[in-house]
Scaffold this active site. Sequence first.
Site, PDB file in Angstrom:
ATOM      1  N   LYS A 297      -8.566  -4.853   5.910  1.00 30.99           N
ATOM      2  CA  LYS A 297      -7.478  -4.674   4.949  1.00 30.99           C
ATOM      3  C   LYS A 297      -7.911  -5.257   3.593  1.00 30.99           C
ATOM      4  O   LYS A 297      -8.858  -6.010   3.513  1.00 30.99           O
ATOM      5  CB  LYS A 297      -6.214  -5.384   5.441  1.00 30.99           C
ATOM      6  CG  LYS A 297      -5.646  -4.739   6.684  1.00 30.99           C
ATOM      7  CD  LYS A 297      -4.351  -5.386   7.164  1.00 30.99           C
ATOM      8  CE  LYS A 297      -3.340  -5.660   6.102  1.00 30.99           C
ATOM      9  NZ  LYS A 297      -3.004  -4.511   5.264  1.00 30.99           N
ATOM     10  N   GLY A 298      -7.157  -4.872   2.567  1.00 25.72           N
ATOM     11  CA  GLY A 298      -7.446  -5.433   1.249  1.00 25.72           C
ATOM     12  C   GLY A 298      -7.857  -4.396   0.225  1.00 25.72           C
ATOM     13  O   GLY A 298      -8.185  -4.740  -0.907  1.00 25.72           O
ATOM     14  N   GLY A 299      -7.819  -3.099   0.642  1.00 22.43           N
ATOM     15  CA  GLY A 299      -8.105  -2.037  -0.320  1.00 22.43           C
ATOM     16  C   GLY A 299      -7.184  -2.121  -1.531  1.00 22.43           C
ATOM     17  O   GLY A 299      -7.558  -1.763  -2.648  1.00 22.43           O
ATOM     18  N   GLY A 300      -5.982  -2.650  -1.312  1.00 19.97           N
ATOM     19  CA  GLY A 300      -5.018  -2.809  -2.401  1.00 19.97           C
ATOM     20  C   GLY A 300      -5.019  -4.226  -2.979  1.00 19.97           C
ATOM     21  O   GLY A 300      -4.118  -4.589  -3.733  1.00 19.97           O
TER      22      GLY A 300
ATOM     23  N   ASP B 162       2.692  -3.272   8.166  1.00 24.31           N
ATOM     24  CA  ASP B 162       1.705  -3.094   7.096  1.00 24.31           C
ATOM     25  C   ASP B 162       0.724  -1.986   7.464  1.00 24.31           C
ATOM     26  O   ASP B 162       0.600  -1.621   8.633  1.00 24.31           O
ATOM     27  CB  ASP B 162       0.949  -4.420   6.871  1.00 24.31           C
ATOM     28  CG  ASP B 162       0.239  -4.465   5.528  1.00 24.31           C
ATOM     29  OD1 ASP B 162       0.277  -3.472   4.774  1.00 24.31           O
ATOM     30  OD2 ASP B 162      -0.369  -5.518   5.230  1.00 24.31           O
ATOM     31  N   GLY B 163       0.040  -1.479   6.468  1.00 24.07           N
ATOM     32  CA  GLY B 163      -0.999  -0.473   6.671  1.00 24.07           C
ATOM     33  C   GLY B 163      -2.338  -1.139   6.927  1.00 24.07           C
ATOM     34  O   GLY B 163      -2.425  -2.353   7.115  1.00 24.07           O
TER      35      GLY B 163
ATOM     36  N   GLU C 131      -0.973 -10.794   2.541  1.00 22.16           N
ATOM     37  CA  GLU C 131      -0.706 -10.024   3.767  1.00 22.16           C
ATOM     38  C   GLU C 131      -0.985 -10.883   4.997  1.00 22.16           C
ATOM     39  O   GLU C 131      -0.210 -10.900   5.949  1.00 22.16           O
ATOM     40  CB  GLU C 131      -1.582  -8.766   3.785  1.00 22.16           C
ATOM     41  CG  GLU C 131      -1.160  -7.745   2.739  1.00 22.16           C
ATOM     42  CD  GLU C 131      -2.097  -6.561   2.610  1.00 22.16           C
ATOM     43  OE1 GLU C 131      -1.673  -5.550   2.056  1.00 22.16           O
ATOM     44  OE2 GLU C 131      -3.256  -6.646   3.048  1.00 22.16           O
TER      45      GLU C 131
ATOM     46  N   GLY D 162       0.823  -1.215   0.000  1.00 25.66           N
ATOM     47  CA  GLY D 162       0.000   0.000   0.000  1.00 25.66           C
ATOM     48  C   GLY D 162       0.849   1.254   0.000  1.00 25.66           C
ATOM     49  O   GLY D 162       2.082   1.193   0.051  1.00 25.66           O
TER      50      GLY D 162
ATOM     51  N   ASP E  12      -6.883  -0.381   6.117  1.00 18.42           N
ATOM     52  CA  ASP E  12      -7.948   0.508   5.638  1.00 18.42           C
ATOM     53  C   ASP E  12      -8.745   1.054   6.812  1.00 18.42           C
ATOM     54  O   ASP E  12      -9.237   2.174   6.770  1.00 18.42           O
ATOM     55  CB  ASP E  12      -8.848  -0.248   4.656  1.00 18.42           C
ATOM     56  CG  ASP E  12      -8.047  -0.674   3.435  1.00 18.42           C
ATOM     57  OD1 ASP E  12      -7.424   0.198   2.805  1.00 18.42           O
ATOM     58  OD2 ASP E  12      -7.986  -1.884   3.142  1.00 18.42           O
TER      59      ASP E  12
END
Length: 219
Positions: free
Chosen positions: A94-97, A81-82, A103, A29, A84
């Site tokens: 997570k998983g916007g990307g 990690d980032g 991940e 991300g 959302d």
Amino acid sequence: MTQDELKVLVGQAALDYVVPGSVVGVGTGSTVNCFIDALATMKDRIAGAVSSSEKSTQRLLAHGIAVLDSNTVSSIPVYIDGADEIDHQGNMVKGGGAALTREKIVADTAERFVCIADASKLVDVLGAFPLPVEVIPMAAAQIMRRLQALGGQPSLREGVVTDNGCHIIDVRGLRIANPAEMEREINQWPGVVTVGIFARNRASVCLLGTPDGVKTLTF
Ligand code: 5RP
């Protein structure tokens, strides 16, 4: 401070959590991109990285950071990690990307998950951000019916094929009051590769970028 500046700030702050001499787990991300750029400054002091996506792999390699095959690494001290969204217990969406499955695999190998995010990602209850679910293409319609029965409004992310050759369904309108339970429930449906709820693999630390600097939340 702009959102981009906050991402740079937390990306740099995450270096304090990298264990010298060890392998680092690297997420995906725009926030992680800032972390990768910062990691390049200490690349000679780490044993390499395990990457969660082709995009992060390319960026790591461009900086001359060795990327190791995850199957050759049995344990990683830290995964960075980032997210959302992240709640006050460290549960995340997570998983916007579209990198959620890899991940979660790398996060599962790590002893600690350090989440890096700007302050806009901190929420009381997960679900305002559409929940990503990676699915085997032939199961997409059936899984969308199940997600609808759960109270969500699912839609297929058009034109996206994940690094694993799968599709992403985004689910709007869910209020994820019990992230661990919803993660377990959705993950057991045939054809689901991974749901983007990270409760079992929740963050142990969150470095939150705020206008007053980096705030450290521990869970
Ligand atoms: C990718 C992710 C990212 O961590 C999430 O989308 C946050 O990304 P960004 O740092 O660009 O806001 O889960 O699959």
